[in-house]
Each structure stands twice: as C-alpha cells, then as structure tokens.
Design an enzyme around this catalytic site. Structure first.
Site, PDB file in Angstrom:
ATOM      1  N   GLU A 492       0.888  -1.234   0.045  1.00 42.83           N
ATOM      2  CA  GLU A 492       0.022  -0.157  -0.167  1.00 42.83           C
ATOM      3  C   GLU A 492       1.120   1.288   0.041  1.00 42.83           C
ATOM      4  O   GLU A 492       1.624   1.358   0.876  1.00 42.83           O
ATOM      5  CB  GLU A 492      -0.937   0.159   1.192  1.00 42.83           C
ATOM      6  CG  GLU A 492      -1.723  -1.201   1.020  1.00 42.83           C
ATOM      7  CD  GLU A 492      -2.303  -1.449   2.636  1.00 42.83           C
ATOM      8  OE1 GLU A 492      -2.214  -0.694   3.487  1.00 42.83           O
ATOM      9  OE2 GLU A 492      -2.829  -2.677   2.921  1.00 42.83           O
ATOM     10  N   GLU A 523      -4.027  -6.847   3.139  1.00 38.81           N
ATOM     11  CA  GLU A 523      -2.678  -7.425   3.749  1.00 38.81           C
ATOM     12  C   GLU A 523      -2.792  -8.967   3.326  1.00 38.81           C
ATOM     13  O   GLU A 523      -1.408  -9.261   3.242  1.00 38.81           O
ATOM     14  CB  GLU A 523      -2.673  -7.299   5.049  1.00 38.81           C
ATOM     15  CG  GLU A 523      -2.210  -5.824   5.441  1.00 38.81           C
ATOM     16  CD  GLU A 523      -3.539  -4.846   5.355  1.00 38.81           C
ATOM     17  OE1 GLU A 523      -3.191  -3.606   5.526  1.00 38.81           O
ATOM     18  OE2 GLU A 523      -4.681  -5.203   5.283  1.00 38.81           O
ATOM     19  N   GLN A 545       2.069  -2.031   5.754  1.00 40.80           N
ATOM     20  CA  GLN A 545       2.331  -0.629   6.091  1.00 40.80           C
ATOM     21  C   GLN A 545       2.919  -0.267   7.515  1.00 40.80           C
ATOM     22  O   GLN A 545       3.691   0.626   7.710  1.00 40.80           O
ATOM     23  CB  GLN A 545       1.090   0.321   5.714  1.00 40.80           C
ATOM     24  CG  GLN A 545       1.561   1.749   5.484  1.00 40.80           C
ATOM     25  CD  GLN A 545       0.452   2.544   4.904  1.00 40.80           C
ATOM     26  OE1 GLN A 545      -0.437   2.671   5.259  1.00 40.80           O
ATOM     27  NE2 GLN A 545       0.458   2.782   3.533  1.00 40.80           N
ATOM     28  N   ASP A 548       0.998  -3.156  13.254  1.00 36.84           N
ATOM     29  CA  ASP A 548      -0.299  -3.514  13.804  1.00 36.84           C
ATOM     30  C   ASP A 548      -1.324  -4.199  12.551  1.00 36.84           C
ATOM     31  O   ASP A 548      -1.980  -5.138  12.748  1.00 36.84           O
ATOM     32  CB  ASP A 548      -1.182  -2.408  14.476  1.00 36.84           C
ATOM     33  CG  ASP A 548      -0.092  -1.860  15.441  1.00 36.84           C
ATOM     34  OD1 ASP A 548      -0.569  -2.262  16.634  1.00 36.84           O
ATOM     35  OD2 ASP A 548       0.804  -1.127  15.148  1.00 36.84           O
ATOM     36  N   TYR A 549      -1.083  -3.767  11.525  1.00 33.86           N
ATOM     37  CA  TYR A 549      -1.893  -4.366  10.511  1.00 33.86           C
ATOM     38  C   TYR A 549      -1.533  -5.806   9.991  1.00 33.86           C
ATOM     39  O   TYR A 549      -2.181  -6.550   9.064  1.00 33.86           O
ATOM     40  CB  TYR A 549      -1.907  -3.410   8.907  1.00 33.86           C
ATOM     41  CG  TYR A 549      -2.002  -2.153   9.237  1.00 33.86           C
ATOM     42  CD1 TYR A 549      -2.682  -1.731  10.115  1.00 33.86           C
ATOM     43  CD2 TYR A 549      -1.790  -1.013   8.208  1.00 33.86           C
ATOM     44  CE1 TYR A 549      -3.251  -0.457  10.603  1.00 33.86           C
ATOM     45  CE2 TYR A 549      -2.020   0.202   8.448  1.00 33.86           C
ATOM     46  CZ  TYR A 549      -2.661   0.615   9.589  1.00 33.86           C
ATOM     47  OH  TYR A 549      -3.147   1.935   9.764  1.00 33.86           O
ATOM     48  N   ILE A 550      -0.470  -6.229  10.364  1.00 29.44           N
ATOM     49  CA  ILE A 550      -0.162  -7.714  10.101  1.00 29.44           C
ATOM     50  C   ILE A 550      -0.908  -8.850  10.804  1.00 29.44           C
ATOM     51  O   ILE A 550      -0.724 -10.009  10.328  1.00 29.44           O
ATOM     52  CB  ILE A 550       1.443  -7.800  10.777  1.00 29.44           C
ATOM     53  CG1 ILE A 550       2.125  -9.170   9.851  1.00 29.44           C
ATOM     54  CG2 ILE A 550       1.515  -8.279  12.306  1.00 29.44           C
ATOM     55  CD1 ILE A 550       3.589  -9.335  10.034  1.00 29.44           C
ATOM     56  N   HIS A 590      -2.508   1.512  16.883  1.00 27.83           N
ATOM     57  CA  HIS A 590      -1.104   1.563  16.063  1.00 27.83           C
ATOM     58  C   HIS A 590       0.022   1.548  17.326  1.00 27.83           C
ATOM     59  O   HIS A 590       0.863   2.390  17.161  1.00 27.83           O
ATOM     60  CB  HIS A 590      -0.975   2.998  15.312  1.00 27.83           C
ATOM     61  CG  HIS A 590      -2.149   3.196  14.370  1.00 27.83           C
ATOM     62  ND1 HIS A 590      -3.498   3.673  14.380  1.00 27.83           N
ATOM     63  CD2 HIS A 590      -1.892   2.983  12.928  1.00 27.83           C
ATOM     64  CE1 HIS A 590      -4.288   3.229  13.561  1.00 27.83           C
ATOM     65  NE2 HIS A 590      -3.423   3.378  12.569  1.00 27.83           N
TER      66      HIS A 590
END
Length: 802
Positions: A492, A523, A545, A548-550, A590
C-alpha cells in the site's frame, strides 16, 4: 469448438475416455479403501475426494508443464490425473510414512490428501519448474490456499511483461503458465476467498479458480453459506465486458463429462493466452462418503438428497455416458472397475508393508532389549509386563518402542548393568533419528541458509554524509532493484509516493511499475502475492504498512509460509522478505509492538528487529543472498534520525542471530532491541552519572535469537540482567528471559532476580502522554535498574520515591 465437434474430430479417443474412467475408478476406490483403513485403526483420520473425480479429470486436461496448483484436500483425482500422485504415495501419506520417497508431498508430516510436488533438489537448489507439473503445498485452513494462489498467477504476469526476466527459463516460459485454484463451496464464504478473487480481478492475472460445490459445508447447506445459495451468482459483477476488465465466469455440472471438458478447455484458452482470470463453478457435485471419517452425512442429509446423490454421482453418470456413446459395454466397464479395485488393493498393501517395514527394525530391537532385561532381572515383574505389552501391540509404531524402553529404564534406574547402558545408547540414537524425521527443515538446511551468509560491516569515508534514515533505506532498495531483476516491491502506497516514509521514493519512476507497485488495502493477499511469486523463483519484498496491520495476514503467514519448508521436508521454499515498521507507535490500533504474537506464530521464518536503518539495510542484503523468508520491523521513529551513509550500502550484511553490545558496563546487563535501544541508552547515560554502569545488548534478531549464546557471557561479568521491551508483560521479555536464563543457563551467574521491563497490558492511549504512561520510557528504565541496584547497595542507592 464444442465438445461434440471435438469428439467428431477424434480428439476424445476410446483410449482417452477409458483411461479417464480408469483413473476415476481408481481414485474412488482409493477413497473407499482409505476410509476402511482409518476405521481399522491403521490411520488416524481420513478426508477424501470422492464425488469430484470427473471435474478434476477435466481440469487436468488443461494443466500443462510449468503450471501450478494451489488447492485443497479434495484434489486426489486431479493429482492422479496429472501424474503427480501414485496410489502408493496416497496410502503412504494416510499412514504417515516418514520416508520422503514414500510420501513425496510431506514425508508423513501432513495428514492425508495434502498434496505438493517437489520444487527443490536435495541440496535445496531449484529444479526446472517448467519441465514438470507443479502443486504448491496444501494447507488445512479453509481458504488458506487463496492468498498464495494470487502470487502464483502474478508471477506469470511478471515473467511475461518484464523482459529482464525472460532469461529465467527454469521458472517460466515467458509467463504462459496458469495458476489453478480449487476450493469447496463452503470455504468460498471465507474472507480470504473474496479478497483473493478481487485482487486477481484487479491484477488481471492467469488464475483459473474452480469451486467444487456439493451443496454443503460439513452439515451446513449453501443457504446458510452464500447469498443466493450460489457463489457464481454473487460473482456475476466480476464478469468482464467489452469496456471493463474482470473475469470469465463459467458454470457446469460436476457429472457432465463432455461439458466439463469443454468448459475447462475454453477457460484455459482465455486464461493462458489473454492473461484473464477465469472462474469455474462446478455444481451438482456429490460427496458419497460425507465430509470425512469423523462422521456420517446421513445425519444431516434428507432421504431425497441421498437418493439424488446416488443418481447423479459423477461415476454413475459417466458409466452411463460411456455405454450410451459406445465406448465400452457394461461388461467391459465391470472389468475396468475390477482391475481398478485390484490395483488399489495392491497399492494399499505395498504402502502398508513399506510403512511397517520402515519401523520393524526399531520395534524388533526394542523387544529384544526388553526380553533380555526381563531375563536378566526376573525379580522385576514390571519388566515382563512392559515386554508383553509391546509384543502384543497391534500395528506398533515408533512411539510404542520408545515408550516401552523409557519405562524399562525407569525400572532399572538403580541397576548398574551393561544392558541398561545399551538401552540408553539405543534410545539416544532413536531420538536423534526421530528428530530428523519429525523436526528437521523448520528452517533452510541448504548452503543458502540465512545463518550461512557472511557478515559485512558498513564502511565509511572521512566525508560520509549524515542523512535521514529513510535515505539509507532508499539507497538500499535502489541497489537491490538495480542488481537483481528478480526483486520487486509491492504494498500500500509503495509505488507512486514511494511508501509513507519514503523508503522507495522515486524508485517506481526509475524502475517501472512492475518493479515497485502499489496495491489495494489487502494485507493477506499482499503476503500471498509474495509467497506465490517466491515459490516461482522471484524475490519479492512485500510491505505491511504498519506492524499492527500484520494481524490481517497472520493466518497466511503462520499456516502457509512459516511451515512451508517443514511440511514439505525441504521440498519447497518461498524466500519472501516482508517489510514493515513498528515500535513507539501511538494509539490503541497503532501501538506497533505485538511482538509476542509474532514470536508465537512465526516459527519457521525469521523475525528481525534492527535498531536503525543501516542495520535494516544489512538485513535486506543478507536475506537477498539467502533462501529463507523473514519479517523485518523497521523503527518508525528512525526515518528522520541522522545516520552516516555507508559507501557499501549494497554489500553491507547484518548477520542473523548475533547480538551486538552497544554499551559496555559492569553492573547490569540490559537485553533489548529496536527503538528500545535508544531509550535504554539514554537511561544508561543518566545512570552512569550516579555510578551505575549498564551494559546494553541489542539482540538485533528475535528469530533466531543469539545463536552463539553470547549474552550469558555478559551476565557472567555483571551478575544481573534486565530484559526490556515495549510488548505486553509476559511477552517478548519473557521469551528473551527464557532464552537467556533457562536455555543459556544464565541463572547460575545471577546475584539478583532477573527483571523484565515491558509495556502495560492495555494498548496505549493516543498522544505522547498516552505513549509515556503506557510504554516503558527513559524514567521507567532508570527507576527499575536503580531499584535493582538499591537491593544490592541500599546505602549507595537509597529509595527514591518513598
């Protein structure tokens, strides 16, 4: 050309039709006999592909050398049809035979019907994938095959459109390969399915997706699974038009032989030649034995449904068609079926005998040792009982022999006999052999293992410029893209703006959109896109990105990538580099520090936590030389901090598993990593002013962790240790403490209780104050170390806040 026209032209010969019937019947009876083997106690569990034979035979006709399958555990007929699964191997996997020659898919590590082909030679080097039919390794998690499927197809797009890859004929014939996906109708309700379907439509890649629709998900009917009861109905919006790109969507009955062949050949032509994704919804599929050996479908299917399934069983319909069209008589079909049953039974016996013989030597040796022990010590009746139990064990396996010998050694614990030593030596040998059978290949064992890459320190000249950390990353990626055409980056905001922190700034313009590419917010399939491409010889860098998005991608990482080499016993590899940023992020969503979650989920790949961008660049270079996957977590607050630009940015290599002492001290050892290094360094400087000298060790990588056990050497000097991290309590600090205090034996050298400094168990509140009061800060570190020293010398270090 219709199938009728094809048959008239002689394409469907009698030999081909009857061979298809033979393969279908062999597969069906393998399912029947496999189920009986489970009920007889010869295997733990069984799941089979009965009812889907005809569709898979049709699909196999469209599958060419170089193509890849990413499917699920109902595809045995397809694997038989493309010549990548023997009946003997099918049963060997059912029994969990650990010989890779017997079970090439998984060497007994996966339950039955989890298929793969071997992409690698024994030394870990690549085979020529264009000279064989390929199957990526199956996973059990529903729809888990979908993210990887996107990447397998995306690789064809890159091989076709990037001229710098055209020389890589070992992996692709100019991108003419199709990625074949298969899934059940119920699993098509998963989010991973829809995310992958959308991604493939956006990317316009040669992905052919098949759904085997038997109307149920175990006991749950389609009406509970899918809007409109039909996956193809709800995907109609993906159908391409003259003006808009999309899919070609087909629907066909699973019992209609000629229509299936016609459909798959049409879908293949569009997919292979035009690089347009195609979708084949195979309906009216039956499941004669139900979902698995765990239950009976008679419990939830109505009498009418069961009667319908008998009538529209694809083999019943196929036999009738063969007779009607004059390819064979009923008597001839009976002879073909009898031969199929005989062949399956012989294969079953061959596989079972080989499985038993592989363990017979261990069993016989254990029994011989036990009999000798019983004779030597007749007063110990327990030894005789252990011997009798092992001798009477039905279908003994290795566990039975090892368990019996261990019990015997316990009974003989006070005896000083040569026989006991013989037992102990045998046990050590057997445990070592089983370590290789069941625990090898978690990580690469090839010469290209990341642990084998030689470290290369950064070099500087007198006037080396001080630059922002982001410029270090940009220079590193620039060099990687320039020197290796296999490298590409996706994520992204990675492309046009060069990522949110400018690590790829200007590189899309320099190398083109194929090499540095923006993606949607997805993701799981960003990771899958990388896995599939890496499985086909490319070297992707996929960006999550923010750390935390993992969470969105953890299932794909944990169930597919991390265990890939393990579950194929070195048969496949996907050296994917995952780039993300974390540490010291603010806010509930985050916080940037779910490290313990990753430590628990990612065994089988590397987890690297560099404290600055030069170290990070070194890790990227190391990984590019290796054949292993890794996550690199860059420090978010490091992009604008100044660092010297190395003159050898393309050569610097940071070694994995090698901590670095970044500050010498004699009083306390602090073990930490990432952004915490700067916090601990600041606290150490303040502590030095009051007479406390802190030694700081940056572990640099968490998986692997301190492979040479160097941290304990520091503790031998200081006799005190603090583990500092911004993860939750009991998280990464507990992991590091276990590694050092337990595994390295540091407890022997401690004069004080080990201390763990972690964040609060809640996620941080927003703002600088939220971060300060939620995560360890300079004062926190100072106070905890001060308290530790106060226990040692209360006069010199009196309590501060009482």
């Amino acid at each position: 050309m219709t199938v009728k026209q094809t048959i008239e032209k002689g394409a469907l010969t009698k030999d081909e039709v009857l061979n298809d019937l033979r393969v279908a019947l062999e597969s069906r009876h393998a399912s029947y006999i496999g189920r009986k083997e489970v009920f007889m106690g010869k295997a733990k569990f069984g799941i089979f592909g009965d009812g889907k034979e005809l569709a898979q035979i049709a699909m196999a006709k469209a599958f060419k050398n170089g193509d890849f399958r990413s499917g699920y555990y109902r595809d045995q007929t397809f694997m038989f049809a493309i010549g990548q699964l023997s009946l003997e191997a099918f049963f060997a996997q059912l029994y969990a035979h650990t010989d890779v020659e017997a079970d090439p898919s998984s060497a007994g590590r996966c339950m039955n019907s989890h298929f793969s082909t071997r992409s690698l030679n024994e030394d870990g080097s690549w085979k020529n994938l264009t000279e064989q039919k390929n199957s990526s390794s199956d996973t059990s998690n529903t729809a888990g095959q979908m993210p990887r499927l996107v990447g397998l197809a995306y690789a064809s797009k890159l091989y076709r459109e990037n001229e710098d890859l055209h020389h890589m004929t070992q992996f692709s014939n100019n991108g003419n390969e199709i990625a074949f996906g298969t899934i059940g109708n119920a699993s098509a309700a998963e989010g991973l399915f829809f995310e992958a379907i959308n991604a493939a439509g956006v990317l316009q890649i040669p992905m052919m997706m098949s759904v085997w629709d038997d109307g149920y998900g175990i006991s749950v009917p389609n009406s509970y699974q899918m809007t409109k009861d039909s996956v193809s109905e709800i995907l109609k919006g993906y159908q391409r038009t003259k003006k808009l790109k999309g899919y070609e969507i087909y629907k066909v009955n699973g019992w209609d032989y000629t229509a299936l062949i016609d459909t798959y050949l049409k879908a293949e032509k569009v997919c292979r030649e035009e690089h347009v994704p195609t979708f084949v919804h195979v309906t009216e599929v039956t499941q004669p034995q139900g979902h698995s050996t765990s239950g009976s479908h008679e419990r939830y299917k109505s009498a009418d449904r069961l009667e319908w399934e008998k009538k529209y069983d694809c083999l019943t319909q196929f036999k009738a068609w063969v007779i009607k069209e004059g390819y064979a008589s009923e008597v001839e079909i009976e002879e073909i079926e009898k031969a199929a049953i005989d062949k399956v039974k012989k294969a079953r016996k061959t596989a079972w005998d080989a499985f038993q013989n592989s363990m017979q030597g261990d069993y016989e040796k254990a029994l011989e040792l036990l009999k000798r022990a019983s004779k030597a010590l007749p007063q110990k009746s327990a030894l005789g009982q252990i011997t009798n139990e092992l001798e009477k064990t039905l279908n003994p396996i290795r566990m039975d022999a090892v368990r019996s010998i261990k019990k015997a050694i316990r009974e003989m614990r006070h005896e000083q006999l040569p026989l006991k030593k013989e037992m102990q030596d045998w046990l050590k040998q057997i445990l070592a052999e089983n370590e290789e059978r069941y625990s090898s290949h978690l990580y690469s064992e090839s010469a290209e293992s990341a642990l084998n890459i030689t470290a290369e320190e950064p070099t500087y000249v007198e006037n080396s410029p001080m630059v922002d950390g982001r410029e270090i990353m940009q220079a590193c990626f620039d060099d990687m893209l320039a020197r290796d055409p296999r490298v590409f980056a996706i994520g992204e905001d990675v492309g046009k703006i060069g990522d949110v922190n400018q690590g790829f700034a200007g590189l899309q313009e320099k190398y083109g959109e194929l090499r540095v590419t923006d993606t949607g917010i997805r993701e799981a399939t960003i990771i899958g896109q990388g896995i599939g491409a890496a499985l086909r010889g490319l070297r992707p860098i996929t960006e999550i990105q923010y750390l935390d998005y993992i969470y969105y991608a953890v299932q794909t990482l944990a169930d597919d990538l991390t265990c890939l080499q393990y579950r194929t016993k070195g048969g496949q590899k996907a050296p994917l580099i995952i780039r993300t940023r974390g540490h010291r992020l603010e806010g509930i969503w985050h916080s940037g520090s779910p490290i313990s979650m990753l430590l628990g989920s990612l065994r089988g790949m590397h987890l690297l936590v560099p404290r600055n961008m030069t170290k990070a660049a070194g890790f990227y270079n190391t990984l590019l030389k290796s054949d292993e996957p890794a996550v690199i977590i860059e420090c978010l607050n490091g992009y604008r901090l100044k660092e010297k630009m190395p003159t050898n940015i393309g050569e610097v290599c940071t070694p994995l598993g090698i901590p670095e002492t970044i500050r010498e001290g004699n009083d306390v050892t602090v073990v930490t990593y990432g952004s915490m290094c700067r916090i601990v360094m600041d606290a150490a400087e303040q502590l030095s002013k009051i007479g406390v000298q802190v030694e700081i060790i940056d572990v640099q990588s968490l998986l692997p962790f301190d492979v040479h056990h160097s941290i304990v050497e520091s503790i031998k000097k200081t006799n005190r240790v603090v583990f500092a991290d911004e993860d939750v309590s009991g998280g990464a600090t507990a992991y590091m403490m276990q590694k050092v205090v337990d595994e390295q034996g540091a407890y022997s050298y401690l004069d004080s209780q080990p201390v763990c400094i972690s964040a609060k168990d809640h996620r941080p509140a927003y703002s600088s104050d939220g971060d300060y009061f939620s995560k360890p800060n300079v004062e926190t570190v100072f106070d905890r170390i001060y308290d530790l020293m106060s226990e040692v010398s209360p006069k010199q270090f009196p309590p501060l806040y009482e």
